[in-house]
Design a protein around this motif. Structure first.
Motif, mmCIF file in Angstrom:
data_model
loop_
_atom_site.group_PDB
_atom_site.id
_atom_site.type_symbol
_atom_site.label_atom_id
_atom_site.label_comp_id
_atom_site.label_asym_id
_atom_site.label_seq_id
_atom_site.Cartn_x
_atom_site.Cartn_y
_atom_site.Cartn_z
ATOM 1 N N GLN A 83 0.824 -1.105 -0.061
ATOM 2 C CA GLN A 83 0.096 0.066 -0.046
ATOM 3 C C GLN A 83 0.941 1.335 -0.101
ATOM 4 O O GLN A 83 0.653 2.098 -0.761
ATOM 5 N N TYR A 143 4.303 1.790 -0.507
ATOM 6 C CA TYR A 143 5.023 2.119 -1.826
ATOM 7 C C TYR A 143 4.528 2.110 -3.270
ATOM 8 O O TYR A 143 4.750 2.717 -4.091
ATOM 9 N N GLY A 144 3.514 1.434 -3.220
ATOM 10 C CA GLY A 144 2.703 1.313 -4.540
ATOM 11 C C GLY A 144 1.736 2.259 -4.579
ATOM 12 O O GLY A 144 1.510 2.699 -6.047
ATOM 13 N N GLN A 145 0.970 2.587 -3.824
ATOM 14 C CA GLN A 145 -0.120 3.652 -3.876
ATOM 15 C C GLN A 145 0.007 4.631 -3.023
ATOM 16 O O GLN A 145 -0.808 5.678 -2.908
ATOM 17 N N SER A 149 1.232 8.170 -0.440
ATOM 18 C CA SER A 149 2.054 9.308 -0.666
ATOM 19 C C SER A 149 2.970 9.606 -0.156
ATOM 20 O O SER A 149 3.835 8.694 0.370
ATOM 21 N N TRP A 150 3.883 10.698 -0.278
ATOM 22 C CA TRP A 150 5.301 10.770 -0.096
ATOM 23 C C TRP A 150 5.541 10.520 1.531
ATOM 24 O O TRP A 150 6.509 10.004 2.089
ATOM 25 N N ILE A 167 5.009 6.751 2.149
ATOM 26 C CA ILE A 167 6.622 6.060 1.648
ATOM 27 C C ILE A 167 7.743 6.188 2.711
ATOM 28 O O ILE A 167 8.390 5.558 3.015
ATOM 29 N N TYR A 219 8.181 2.881 -7.238
ATOM 30 C CA TYR A 219 7.186 3.390 -5.979
ATOM 31 C C TYR A 219 6.023 4.432 -6.760
ATOM 32 O O TYR A 219 6.141 4.716 -7.882
ATOM 33 N N SER A 220 5.141 4.752 -5.878
ATOM 34 C CA SER A 220 4.007 5.650 -6.264
ATOM 35 C C SER A 220 4.350 6.968 -7.071
ATOM 36 O O SER A 220 3.375 7.454 -7.653
ATOM 37 N N TYR A 221 5.138 7.524 -6.617
ATOM 38 C CA TYR A 221 5.650 8.936 -7.193
ATOM 39 C C TYR A 221 6.169 8.776 -8.474
ATOM 40 O O TYR A 221 6.578 9.720 -9.221
ATOM 41 N N GLY A 247 5.005 3.363 -10.082
ATOM 42 C CA GLY A 247 4.129 2.600 -9.351
ATOM 43 C C GLY A 247 3.992 1.140 -9.856
ATOM 44 O O GLY A 247 2.917 0.750 -9.418
ATOM 45 N N TYR A 264 5.352 -1.124 -7.819
ATOM 46 C CA TYR A 264 5.640 -2.177 -6.634
ATOM 47 C C TYR A 264 4.807 -3.460 -6.448
ATOM 48 O O TYR A 264 3.569 -3.204 -6.707
#
Length: 411
Positions: free
Chosen positions: A201, A203-205, A207-208, A211, A349-351, A354, A356
């Motif tokens: 959740q 790393y993949g989706q 926020s900063w 993470i 990562y999500s940023y 994404g 992950y």
């Protein structure tokens, strides 16, 4: 006497940074190949919550190509690239000290400053980029190398062997008596399912902020792992220092027979220890035991086989030409190591993209090949115009306390 004080009360000039003509090309080549191995292994940590999956002994990826890729990584790179880099760190320490002495500097005080800069770089990397950082551990352990600077080569060798063998024998005996569970962390294993979902959740989706929080938590787990492995890492430091003190890399031709003996001996010892890693599934109780032996013995021994193989190949003109592009990667090892983290966290990562938890080991190998290929190209192009990599330049400038020219021929 203070180990940092080489000449009490005497002020001496700082030595100049190592020039290109002074470099040992074989070291850059080994660093470059070790960086490829590190990227291959770290790709699993970048791409999915492998540290928690491994606690549950899960076969996370069931596809044929992914299973084959996992076996390849375990056989070729797992637990071997990190000892290679540790060996090079100890070797670099000894060469650094020897050259600083020749140039009339205070090598130990200068090396301590170098470690402090490395510690700062590592902390930035660990906190703000990726939790798997090894630089902090190297910087802290590096201070203990200072106390071995004046020791005889035989003493370094004895300490290295003791640090590898004594803990391995004691813990292996305990494992045989109590079972493979001794090699795991019961609390971490109990929390692993929730941590897997939390990592996916964050790393993949996430926020900063998500993470950063997950990265900080995972860094504590990584630090605990590095603390456990510190005897292995420091043993490889000492083996590298031994090689530096005996002049193996400075005078390869004179030590060729010694290198060949280590090459044959490390393969003869390491291969029988390595093969069992392919015989057990992760779900089998014996797998954890085999994994433990890999960390403590197989990896370090096989890393010596790799180092000797590269060193011997580099003496053959054809192989030297073929492998030459990898030297540039090794000359910019710090830049490329940090660059791998920046690029791979952006991919997973999500940023960034994404991805992950969505890319298996086979796909990870393909990404590793693409990233490393780009680093080979970038490093060679960069060093045509500049004397150092950008991170190396910052490291040197802060270490020596004066601005170095980064461009070839001046600023």
């Amino acid at each position: 006497m203070n180990p940092l004080q080489d000449r009490p009360g005497q002020t001496v000039p700082l030595p100049a940074a190592t020039q290109q003509a002074d470099r040992i090309q074989e070291l850059d080549l080994i660093r470059g190949i070790a960086l490829l191995g590190i990227l291959i292994v770290n790709m699993q940590v970048f791409s999915y919550p492998v540290i928690y999956v491994s606690e549950l002994k899960l076969n996370w990826w069931e596809g044929m190509w992914d299973r084959m890729a996992e076996a390849f990584i375990a056989f070729v790179a797992q637990d071997k690239s990190r000892p290679m880099f540790s060996f090079l760190f100890g070797l670099g320490f000894m060469i650094f000290v020897q050259r600083a002495e020749q140039k009339g500097g205070r090598p130990l005080a200068l090396f301590a400053r170098r470690l402090l800069v490395l510690l700062g770089i590592g902390l930035i990397h660990a906190y703000f980029i990726w939790f798997g950082d090894i630089l902090v551990t190297y910087a802290v352990l590096g201070f203990f190398l200072i106390f071995f600077r004046g020791r005889a080569p035989r003493t370094l060798l004895r300490w290295a062997c003791g640090l590898l063998l004594v803990p391995a024998v004691l813990l292996t005996a305990a494992g045989l008596l109590e079972g493979p569970g001794i090699f795991g962390d019961p609390q971490l294993k109990a929390a692993a399912p929730a941590l897997i979902e939390q990592s996916l959740q964050a790393y993949g989706q996430g926020s900063w902020k998500d993470i950063f929080a997950q990265n900080s938590f995972d860094w504590q787990i990584a630090l605990a792992g590095y603390l456990t492995l510190s005897p292995v890492l420091f043993a490889m430091f000492l083996l590298g220092a031994y090689a530096g003190k005996t002049g193996v890399f400075q005078h390869v031709a004179e030590h060729r027979k010694r290198v060949q003996k280590v090459w044959i001996g490390s393969l003869a010892l390491g291969l029988p220890l390595l093969l069992p890693a392919l015989m057990f599934e992760k779900s089998e109780p014996a797998y954890k035991f085999v994994e433990f032996i890999g960390l403590w013995l197989t990896g370090p021994v096989m890393s010596l086989f790799y180092i000797c193989s590269i060193l011997l190949l580099a003496q053959i003109p054809l192989w030297r030409r073929l492998l030459a592009p990898l030297q540039a990667v090794g000359r910019m090892a710090a830049t490329n190591y940090l660059g791998q983290s920046v690029v791979c966290t952006w991919i997973f990562y999500s940023y960034g993209l994404g991805l992950y938890g969505q890319v298996g080991p086979a796909g990870g190998l393909a990404i590793a090949a693409a990233v490393f290929g780009a680093q080979v190209l970038f490093s060679n192009l960069w060093l045509k115009r500049y004397r150092f990599g950008p991170v190396e330049w910052i490291w040197r400038t802060l270490t020596y306390g004066r601005m170095s020219s980064i461009r070839k021929g001046g600023f």
